[in-house]
Design a protein around this motif. Structure first.
Motif, PDB file in Angstrom:
ATOM      1  N   PHE A 384     -23.589  20.491 -41.214  1.00 16.12           N
ATOM      2  CA  PHE A 384     -23.113  21.825 -41.584  1.00 16.12           C
ATOM      3  C   PHE A 384     -21.594  21.789 -41.772  1.00 16.12           C
ATOM      4  O   PHE A 384     -21.058  22.342 -42.726  1.00 16.12           O
ATOM      5  N   LEU A 385     -20.926  21.139 -40.819  1.00 18.74           N
ATOM      6  CA  LEU A 385     -19.465  21.133 -40.855  1.00 18.74           C
ATOM      7  C   LEU A 385     -18.966  20.411 -42.091  1.00 18.74           C
ATOM      8  O   LEU A 385     -17.963  20.801 -42.692  1.00 18.74           O
ATOM      9  N   ASN A 386     -19.671  19.359 -42.503  1.00 21.14           N
ATOM     10  CA  ASN A 386     -19.295  18.651 -43.717  1.00 21.14           C
ATOM     11  C   ASN A 386     -19.334  19.569 -44.921  1.00 21.14           C
ATOM     12  O   ASN A 386     -18.489  19.475 -45.812  1.00 21.14           O
ATOM     13  N   LEU A 398     -14.304  31.934 -39.499  1.00 17.44           N
ATOM     14  CA  LEU A 398     -15.341  30.929 -39.249  1.00 17.44           C
ATOM     15  C   LEU A 398     -15.864  31.069 -37.830  1.00 17.44           C
ATOM     16  O   LEU A 398     -15.104  31.011 -36.869  1.00 17.44           O
ATOM     17  N   ASP A 399     -17.145  31.301 -37.745  1.00 16.26           N
ATOM     18  CA  ASP A 399     -17.796  31.417 -36.433  1.00 16.26           C
ATOM     19  C   ASP A 399     -18.988  30.475 -36.424  1.00 16.26           C
ATOM     20  O   ASP A 399     -19.949  30.667 -37.163  1.00 16.26           O
ATOM     21  N   ILE A 400     -18.882  29.414 -35.646  1.00 16.41           N
ATOM     22  CA  ILE A 400     -20.026  28.493 -35.530  1.00 16.41           C
ATOM     23  C   ILE A 400     -20.441  28.404 -34.066  1.00 16.41           C
ATOM     24  O   ILE A 400     -20.880  27.373 -33.586  1.00 16.41           O
ATOM     25  N   SER A 401     -20.295  29.528 -33.353  1.00 16.43           N
ATOM     26  CA  SER A 401     -20.485  29.493 -31.905  1.00 16.43           C
ATOM     27  C   SER A 401     -21.949  29.442 -31.507  1.00 16.43           C
ATOM     28  O   SER A 401     -22.838  29.722 -32.322  1.00 16.43           O
ATOM     29  N   GLU A 402     -22.159  29.116 -30.273  1.00 16.35           N
ATOM     30  CA  GLU A 402     -23.478  29.104 -29.635  1.00 16.35           C
ATOM     31  C   GLU A 402     -24.519  28.286 -30.397  1.00 16.35           C
ATOM     32  O   GLU A 402     -25.589  28.783 -30.742  1.00 16.35           O
ATOM     33  N   PRO A 403     -24.246  27.024 -30.677  1.00 16.90           N
ATOM     34  CA  PRO A 403     -25.291  26.190 -31.277  1.00 16.90           C
ATOM     35  C   PRO A 403     -26.271  25.778 -30.201  1.00 16.90           C
ATOM     36  O   PRO A 403     -26.009  25.961 -29.008  1.00 16.90           O
ATOM     37  N   SER A 404     -27.406  25.234 -30.611  1.00 12.57           N
ATOM     38  CA  SER A 404     -28.297  24.740 -29.560  1.00 12.57           C
ATOM     39  C   SER A 404     -27.827  23.368 -29.094  1.00 12.57           C
ATOM     40  O   SER A 404     -28.000  23.009 -27.939  1.00 12.57           O
ATOM     41  N   GLU A 405     -27.206  22.621 -30.025  1.00 10.14           N
ATOM     42  CA  GLU A 405     -26.597  21.359 -29.601  1.00 10.14           C
ATOM     43  C   GLU A 405     -25.194  21.285 -30.174  1.00 10.14           C
ATOM     44  O   GLU A 405     -24.974  21.596 -31.336  1.00 10.14           O
ATOM     45  N   SER A 406     -24.300  20.825 -29.341  1.00  7.53           N
ATOM     46  CA  SER A 406     -22.904  20.814 -29.745  1.00  7.53           C
ATOM     47  C   SER A 406     -22.685  19.867 -30.921  1.00  7.53           C
ATOM     48  O   SER A 406     -23.289  18.810 -31.015  1.00  7.53           O
ATOM     49  N   CYS A 407     -21.780  20.259 -31.816  1.00  5.76           N
ATOM     50  CA  CYS A 407     -21.343  19.331 -32.851  1.00  5.76           C
ATOM     51  C   CYS A 407     -20.382  18.333 -32.212  1.00  5.76           C
ATOM     52  O   CYS A 407     -19.819  18.577 -31.152  1.00  5.76           O
ATOM     53  N   SER A 408     -20.172  17.224 -32.892  1.00  4.22           N
ATOM     54  CA  SER A 408     -19.313  16.205 -32.295  1.00  4.22           C
ATOM     55  C   SER A 408     -17.849  16.572 -32.518  1.00  4.22           C
ATOM     56  O   SER A 408     -17.497  17.274 -33.465  1.00  4.22           O
ATOM     57  N   GLU A 409     -17.036  16.074 -31.626  1.00  2.82           N
ATOM     58  CA  GLU A 409     -15.599  16.347 -31.709  1.00  2.82           C
ATOM     59  C   GLU A 409     -15.019  15.854 -33.018  1.00  2.82           C
ATOM     60  O   GLU A 409     -14.224  16.544 -33.659  1.00  2.82           O
ATOM     61  N   VAL A 410     -15.456  14.665 -33.416  1.00  3.37           N
ATOM     62  CA  VAL A 410     -14.894  14.056 -34.623  1.00  3.37           C
ATOM     63  C   VAL A 410     -15.152  14.965 -35.821  1.00  3.37           C
ATOM     64  O   VAL A 410     -14.249  15.237 -36.626  1.00  3.37           O
ATOM     65  N   ALA A 411     -16.401  15.472 -35.908  1.00  2.92           N
ATOM     66  CA  ALA A 411     -16.739  16.310 -37.059  1.00  2.92           C
ATOM     67  C   ALA A 411     -15.962  17.610 -37.031  1.00  2.92           C
ATOM     68  O   ALA A 411     -15.518  18.100 -38.079  1.00  2.92           O
ATOM     69  N   SER A 429     -17.171  28.567 -29.580  1.00  2.43           N
ATOM     70  CA  SER A 429     -17.758  28.711 -28.254  1.00  2.43           C
ATOM     71  C   SER A 429     -19.013  27.871 -28.086  1.00  2.43           C
ATOM     72  O   SER A 429     -19.835  27.766 -28.998  1.00  2.43           O
ATOM     73  N   ASN A 430     -19.112  27.324 -26.908  1.00  2.00           N
ATOM     74  CA  ASN A 430     -20.322  26.614 -26.487  1.00  2.00           C
ATOM     75  C   ASN A 430     -20.578  25.310 -27.248  1.00  2.00           C
ATOM     76  O   ASN A 430     -21.680  24.791 -27.198  1.00  2.00           O
ATOM     77  N   HIS A 431     -19.605  24.812 -27.950  1.00  2.00           N
ATOM     78  CA  HIS A 431     -19.718  23.428 -28.442  1.00  2.00           C
ATOM     79  C   HIS A 431     -19.222  22.553 -27.301  1.00  2.00           C
ATOM     80  O   HIS A 431     -18.041  22.235 -27.203  1.00  2.00           O
ATOM     81  N   THR A 432     -20.151  22.182 -26.466  1.00  2.00           N
ATOM     82  CA  THR A 432     -19.740  21.647 -25.161  1.00  2.00           C
ATOM     83  C   THR A 432     -19.008  20.310 -25.256  1.00  2.00           C
ATOM     84  O   THR A 432     -18.418  19.860 -24.290  1.00  2.00           O
ATOM     85  N   GLU A 433     -19.071  19.676 -26.412  1.00  2.00           N
ATOM     86  CA  GLU A 433     -18.373  18.390 -26.515  1.00  2.00           C
ATOM     87  C   GLU A 433     -16.882  18.564 -26.790  1.00  2.00           C
ATOM     88  O   GLU A 433     -16.116  17.604 -26.705  1.00  2.00           O
ATOM     89  N   VAL A 434     -16.511  19.769 -27.161  1.00  2.00           N
ATOM     90  CA  VAL A 434     -15.105  19.997 -27.512  1.00  2.00           C
ATOM     91  C   VAL A 434     -14.207  19.771 -26.298  1.00  2.00           C
ATOM     92  O   VAL A 434     -14.439  20.337 -25.239  1.00  2.00           O
ATOM     93  N   SER A 435     -13.205  18.936 -26.468  1.00  2.00           N
ATOM     94  CA  SER A 435     -12.258  18.689 -25.374  1.00  2.00           C
ATOM     95  C   SER A 435     -10.846  19.008 -25.854  1.00  2.00           C
ATOM     96  O   SER A 435     -10.648  19.529 -26.957  1.00  2.00           O
ATOM     97  N   ASP A 436      -9.883  18.670 -25.018  1.00  2.00           N
ATOM     98  CA  ASP A 436      -8.485  18.930 -25.357  1.00  2.00           C
ATOM     99  C   ASP A 436      -8.103  18.320 -26.702  1.00  2.00           C
ATOM    100  O   ASP A 436      -7.207  18.804 -27.385  1.00  2.00           O
ATOM    101  N   LEU A 439      -8.252  20.699 -29.585  1.00  2.00           N
ATOM    102  CA  LEU A 439      -7.123  21.619 -29.596  1.00  2.00           C
ATOM    103  C   LEU A 439      -5.884  20.932 -30.171  1.00  2.00           C
ATOM    104  O   LEU A 439      -5.188  21.480 -31.032  1.00  2.00           O
ATOM    105  N   GLN A 440      -5.620  19.717 -29.679  1.00  2.00           N
ATOM    106  CA  GLN A 440      -4.402  19.014 -30.106  1.00  2.00           C
ATOM    107  C   GLN A 440      -4.490  18.576 -31.566  1.00  2.00           C
ATOM    108  O   GLN A 440      -3.615  18.877 -32.367  1.00  2.00           O
ATOM    109  N   GLN A 441      -5.580  17.871 -31.877  1.00  2.00           N
ATOM    110  CA  GLN A 441      -5.629  17.220 -33.191  1.00  2.00           C
ATOM    111  C   GLN A 441      -6.193  18.133 -34.274  1.00  2.00           C
ATOM    112  O   GLN A 441      -5.947  17.913 -35.455  1.00  2.00           O
ATOM    113  N   GLY A 442      -6.966  19.140 -33.851  1.00  2.00           N
ATOM    114  CA  GLY A 442      -7.558  20.023 -34.841  1.00  2.00           C
ATOM    115  C   GLY A 442      -6.725  21.272 -35.042  1.00  2.00           C
ATOM    116  O   GLY A 442      -6.245  21.543 -36.136  1.00  2.00           O
ATOM    117  N   LEU A 443      -6.516  22.015 -33.971  1.00  2.00           N
ATOM    118  CA  LEU A 443      -5.851  23.307 -34.117  1.00  2.00           C
ATOM    119  C   LEU A 443      -4.339  23.182 -34.204  1.00  2.00           C
ATOM    120  O   LEU A 443      -3.709  23.686 -35.128  1.00  2.00           O
TER     121      LEU A 443
END
Lengths: 591, 115
Positions: A384-386, A398-411, A429-436, A439-443
């Protein structure tokens, strides 16, 4: 009488005797007055009677017989004299009596008319014991030999030995058994037929007094075909009416027409639960010029409706749906292909929306799409993100919150690198794989216009990482909306950095679930975020009355809502100086 | 003393005033006015609102005609809310008394007044 039928067949003789006034009662009375232990041969008739009437309780009878025969055989000679004396009777048949009482109780509940029957029953035990004494006066002592009255074989008398029916004599064990009178059978436990509680169906018709609003809606439905009668609608706020009608599921196919019309371009229905597929199709026919359509709770929206919409609604550019569960990918694709000019497409909860749908949406509306909401879409994935990447340079929401499975950080980082520069609203929200790292490299690297950010339930985020991000996110203007709740490890550092970055403009802040943050840091909210309208401090254990008071007092006056669910140190005992404010405080436990 | 008097009175059926935005003024029993949640909260003697002190609720949003119908419903409900389950509430008769021209306005008012 019905009771007797249950207990066993009554012989013609019994009937006859009963008709001539001879019942167990009279016999018992007679024997009591006669005051003699054993009846003469004249009693044989009654014997038969009683046997018939009481065939069933064989074991009890046997027991009583044995007992009484013991008595007769002289072990307890002083009892010999009056077997009918009341106290002894009771001794003889206490269990039977208990049983009777039970039965009587049940019966009296069941049917109060059968009084006579009860009388009869009350005496069966007694007369039976009499009969065994009388009819077979000489039951040999246990252990003796006797001859079976039926098969004439010799057998050993035991305490289970049963008298022959009809007498005289005793039966051997096989004969007793074959006559259907199992001597070892446990006394049949009286069937626990539940006293059929006559269900007193109380006609509890709960009358809810019709509200004035519901009465008005009734009138509206009545005049729905003659809308002119309802006066000049144009002057009224249709949205407020829509909200009022949507309460209590009152919006139906009948009164929804109130909001329809060829001139309508914006339509919002807040509760479309009761709109059937047909009604949703007519919606498209009656509002051909719609540009913006929002339906909440449109659970009945089906493939057929989507295909109708595909053929109509030529001007539609914005579609917002809550709960279009039933729509299948082909219907979505068909709709997107027929509406290549969509600017805003937001759906929530659609488990069937797959990557083919998003591909079609983005290829057909690539030039126009600015707002994309895919909340609680089960199939959301890196693919989807691609696709979303193709919306570079135009996507603002853009709102892609609350997926059933988190997208990967890289994507996610990859997607943000292309679309983040134009975004004003982002919800991860709730993309549980998202880490710092995101925030740093994306946002931090790419975003420069975000005002509204949703980062709910991202457990990989750390206090230091969030603090670092907000401290160095200078490329982006201050946020007005931030939901960074349910991340338990965030603490003072993150909050102070957030307030330093966005405090001046924050209107909504949600830090629900920051469990370790202390009172001191929280009071900074009141000092720095003075424009807050809504704040959720739920489950921040450090919150107390002083925190809430400082937030209220520090506020410039726009504060509407403070949530303190799960903040058990809040007692609500502050007094706020200054003018009366309309602030709603939710969740004070002591209230 | 005066304070005590006021409180006992407010529990009972004292009169409150409801004013419309076009100069109409209605006097109703507090018991009746309390049927509207919004008016009840405004006139609650423990709330400390100025409305409670002056016992006047100014409905700036509505004209007299709407207020009149609101009050009619409130009296209707106050009267029939307590009757036994067997007695019929003449809802239809009440419906007849609402002119279609004001029903949308009345709906908004009813929604706002929580009744």
């Amino acid at each position: 009488m019905s009771y007797n039928n249950v207990r066993g067949p009554t012989s013609a003789l019994t009937e006859f005797l009963r008709d001539s006034g001879i019942t167990a009662t009279t016999i018992a009375r007679r024997s009591a007055t006669a005051n003699r232990p054993a009846a003469g041969p004249s009693n044989t008739l009654e014997e038969a009677d009683n046997v018939d009437a009481n065939q069933e309780d064989g074991v009890q009878a046997a027991r009583r017989r044995t007992r009484s025969s013991n008595r007769r055989s002289g072990y307890v000679s002083d009892e010999l004299d009056d077997p009918a004396s009341p106290t002894k009777k009771r001794k003889l048949s206490r269990s039977a009596e208990a049983k009777m009482k039970k039965k009587q109780g049940e019966k009296s509940k069941k049917d109060d008319k059968d009084d006579e029957d009860e009388d009869e029953d009350a005496y069966t035990a007694l007369s039976r014991s009499m009969w065994s004494i009388a009819g077979s006066p000489s039951k040999p002592p246990v252990g003796n030999f006797d001859t079976c009255a039926k098969c004439q074989k010799q057998f050993t008398v035991s305490k289970y030995t049963v008298a022959a029916d009809p007498g005289p004599g005793y039966l051997c064990h096989p004969c007793a058994k074959s006559s259907g009178n199992d001597p070892f059978k446990k006394p049949t436990v009286p069937k626990k037929c539940k006293p059929t509680v006559t269900k007193r169906v109380v006609n509890s018709e709960e009358r809810l007094f019709p509200s004035l609003a519901s009465l008005c809606i009734q009138i509206i439905s009545r005049y729905i075909d003659d809308i002119e009668a309802l006066g000049d609608i144009g002057t009224l706020n249709m949205e407020a009416i829509s909200k009022a009608i949507s309460k209590n599921r009152s919006l139906t196919s009948a009164n929804a027409h109130l909001f329809y019309g060829p001139e309508i371009t914006v339509l919002t229905l807040y509760d479309a639960t009761k709109l059937t597929p047909d009604a949703l199709s007519t919606l498209a026919h009656f509002n051909p010029n719609l540009t913006t359509l929002r339906l909440d709770f449109c659970g009945l929206l089906s493939d057929e409706v989507m295909s109708v919409w595909s053929k109509s609604l030529p001007n539609l550019v914005s579609l917002q749906l809550l709960g279009p569960f039933l729509v299948r990918p082909p219907a979505w694709i068909n709709f997107f292909e027929s509406h290549p000019q969509l600017e805003c497409f937001k759906i929530t909860q659609s488990p069937r929306f797959d990557v083919k749908c998003i591909e079609t949406l983005i290829t057909t509306s690539q030039k126009t799409l600015r707002a994309l909401g895919l909340k609680e879409i089960g199939k959301i994935s890196d693919e989807f993100l691609n696709c979303i990447k193709l919306l570079e340079g135009q996507l603002t929401y853009l709102d892609i919150s609350e997926p059933s499975e988190s997208c990967s950080e890289v994507a996610i980082i990859d997607m943000l690198s292309t679309v983040a520069s134009t975004l004003t609203h982002l919800d991860l929200s709730n993309h549980t794989e998202v880490s710092d790292k995101v925030l740093q490299q994306g946002l931090q690297a790419y975003s420069n216009a975000i005002t509204s950010l949703g980062l709910r339930n991202l457990p990989e985020l750390t206090d230091a990482g969030v603090a670092n991000f907000f401290n160095s996110w200078t490329s982006n203007p201050p946020l007005t909306f931030l939901d960074i709740s349910r991340i338990h490890l965030l603490n003072k550092g993150a909050l102070l950095a957030i307030l330093a970055h966005s405090g001046s403009s924050l209107q909504e802040l949600n830090i629900n679930g920051w469990r370790d943050i202390d009172n001191e840091a929280l009071e900074e909210i009141g000092k720095q975020a003075r424009d807050l309208k809504k704040v959720d401090l739920g489950f921040c254990r450090g919150v107390d009355d002083f925190t809430v008071k400082s937030i209220i007092e520090g506020n410039k006056g726009g504060l509407q809502e403070v949530k303190v669910w799960g903040c058990n140190r809040v007692e609500g005992k502050w007094t706020v100086s200054g003018k009366q404010r309309h602030i709603r405080i939710y969740g004070i436990e002591s209230h | 003393m005066a304070d005590v008097e006021m409180r006992t009175e407010s529990k009972d059926d004292d009169w409150v005033r409801i004013e419309s935005n076009d100069g109409f003024s209605f006097l109703v029993r507090r018991r009746v006015a309390n049927i509207s949640g919004t008016i009840k909260n405004s006139l609650d003697t423990e709330s400390g609102f100025s409305e409670a002190e002056s016992k006047t609720y100014v409905a700036r949003e509505y004209r007299g005609l709407i207020i009149q119908k609101l009050l009619e419903y409130m009296c209707f409900k106050a009267h029939y809310d307590k009757v036994g389950p067997k007695e019929e509430v003449p809802v239809n008769e009440f419906l007849e008394r609402i002119p279609a021209e004001i029903v949308l306005e009345l709906l908004l008012a009813a929604d706002y007044q929580e009744m």
